[in-house]
Design an enzyme around this catalytic site. Sequence first.
Site, PDB file in Angstrom:
ATOM      1  N   HIS A 184       0.818  -1.211   0.000  1.00 14.94           N
ATOM      2  CA  HIS A 184       0.000   0.000   0.000  1.00 14.94           C
ATOM      3  C   HIS A 184       0.855   1.266   0.000  1.00 14.94           C
ATOM      4  O   HIS A 184       0.371   2.363  -0.257  1.00 14.94           O
ATOM      5  CB  HIS A 184      -0.935  -0.006   1.229  1.00 14.94           C
ATOM      6  N   ASP A 224      -2.513   1.786  -4.541  1.00 14.89           N
ATOM      7  CA  ASP A 224      -3.752   1.702  -3.780  1.00 14.89           C
ATOM      8  C   ASP A 224      -4.608   0.541  -4.268  1.00 14.89           C
ATOM      9  O   ASP A 224      -4.363  -0.027  -5.332  1.00 14.89           O
ATOM     10  CB  ASP A 224      -4.536   3.008  -3.901  1.00 14.89           C
TER      11      ASP A 224
END
Lengths: 321, 420
Positions: free
Chosen positions: B397, B401
């Site tokens: 992350h 995303d």
Amino acid sequence: MPTMTYLQAISSALRDELRADERVLVMGEDIGVFGGAFKVTDGLYEEFGQDRVMDTPLAESAIIGTAVGAAVVGLRPVCEMQFSDFVSCGFDQLVNVAGKMHYRQGLAVPIVVRLPSGGGFSGGPFHSQNPEALFMHSPGIKVVAPSTAEDAKGLLHAAIHDPNPVCFMEHKHLYRRVKGEVPEGVYETPFTARIARPGEDLVVIAYGAMVDVALQATEDLDGAHVEVLDLRSLVPLDRDAILSSVKRCSKVVVVDEANMTCAAGAQVAALIAEHGFEDLDGPIVRVATPDVPIPFSPPLEQAVLPGVDRVREACRELLAY
Amino acid sequence: MSSSLTDTTLVDVTMPQMGVSVAEGTIVAWRVAVGEPIAAEQTVVEISTDKIDSEVPAPVSGVLAEILVEVDQTVEVGTVLGRIAADNGAAAPTVPDPAPESAATDPKPAAASPTRPPDSKPDGRHYSPVVQRIAAEHGVDLASVTGTGRGGRVRKQDVLALVNGNGNAPEPPMHIESPYRPDPDVPSRPRTPAPVPPVTSSGEGLSRIRRTIGQRMKQSLDTAATCTTWIEVDMSRVETARAALGVTALAFVARATVQTLREFPALNAWLNGEEYARVPDVNLGIAVSLGEDGLIVPVIHQADELSVEGLAARIRDIARRARARELTADEVLGGTFTITAPGQYGSIMATPVINQPQVGILDFEAVVKRPVVITDADGNDSIGIRPMTILGMSWDHRALDGALAAQFLAALRQRLESVT
């Protein structure tokens, strides 16, 4: 299709060619009025006359030399050596004159030299030899050796049509022993090998009279699937067919009726060793006549010629390897 | 140190170059102690780079005079590790090292041979050319083949029977589809006895490769913001196509992944701290289980230039060589994305750990027949039986995303479901 003997198939090819092409003539010792020592040319003299079916003196050099001259001026002579053994007398005309003519002078020499060869009938050392390897070693000459009636006719047609000198090895022992269906009319058998029987455990490579020996020897060999490759043509040698059989079978027995050293099978073995090495699963095994003259004595002759038992034993040994 | 021996010469033992991109190595064990004799080409010291182990042969026969780098120390390539006092003019001892992993039979220097090649004729048997060729093509260890020829000779039929038993047999059921198809046995080094789980957390007793894997996995979880996203894929078309080509479904997944990475280059990247770099080539890592010995991820460099068949062949090759401990150090480096496919036991989902510094890893588990709702062109629904799989991707992350991960998986699914 008519059934013919090997001998009748050769006669039939000669007759068909004489009828079809007036450039064709046959010549040799006692081939005219007498019809040939083995009666291959029987009846041709009567049908085509002495200009096209010529009796010659007992001089192989003269026979081949005359044929070369006739070929250079446009004829298509087929000459017979009464026994292939006597071709040695015509060696210079065949190897040096006919074989090198195109290279030296650019002239085609479309002659066929019929060479009744091979033993097995107590003919002794002068009437039983297999001299094909001598001509394989000499550039400019093709060499074919049929094993069946159909191929005998088809290869003779192809040899007569070929623009090069061709040695046509016809096996005397097959003359009246081999029979088969033969297509009518003129047809050509290509100068390539033929799979006489497919298999995958071992391949026996042979030509001429040894094809039948190989087939008999391996017909029932403890359940093994043995391929028999009939070379049919020694020059050119069908490299692709040989290597393809080797790739499939990986074990090879090469059979020659000729004397072992430098025989056609030696060339086949060398080809396989060089180009089929990675497909081999055992030594290349050769079965041939030892390097001795062919004896008159029937038991001795049977002892030196490769027979069904010797070929079978060689195959059995190699299969077990 | 100085030598008082007047008739000896000191010869350096150096850290060999084990791959063009390998700069350093770690001492694992010294095979001989100072003062002990050593024969030329006999292994004097074991070394390691990442997961690849190797052995350094003695350059000369003599006596180990000194050890300059101790076990567990990591030094640069070319560093002198120790010195051997050479026997001047003396013949090398003819008795080979009795140690089981002796490299005395391997005449190649370690630099060219980071792993020990399997002894081709440990039992003195001879093999014909065709047998050797088939064995090489299929990765068969001939020492393990029972011969039916004369004197137990291995014949073409013997090795073909083995190959056909393993290679040409019908493809295994889909639910065990994985790169870990049973390869013919490869001679493996004597295994370290299974360690007793340590009571303390010191790591004592764990094999080196386990310690390395543990460090790497923990470091990854400590470093990356690992998330996992799953998608269901209908593998019907892959199943048909792979049967036609005679390759594994993994090869199709690998090919589709490589193509999809070209479409989403953000996932074909390295993230080192705050340094994020997309990599032009797709260097695809494929996790290969070494059984109890652990796990290794050989890399198919420039995998984007390979077809499905090419990938299938490479996957087979690296898996076999990984298990035979034949990988070179370069072959485990440079990966830009990894696929792991441990579905052979029927598991259907996992949360793989990212192979740092990569930013994504794809998990391909079992393909299982399931009833699914199928909508035809006119919008009519029906229930059909389809081979389904769940592809899971763990992604970092920090680098991307969830939307991008989902788009990537959707594109991957689209590719797999439209395979022709």
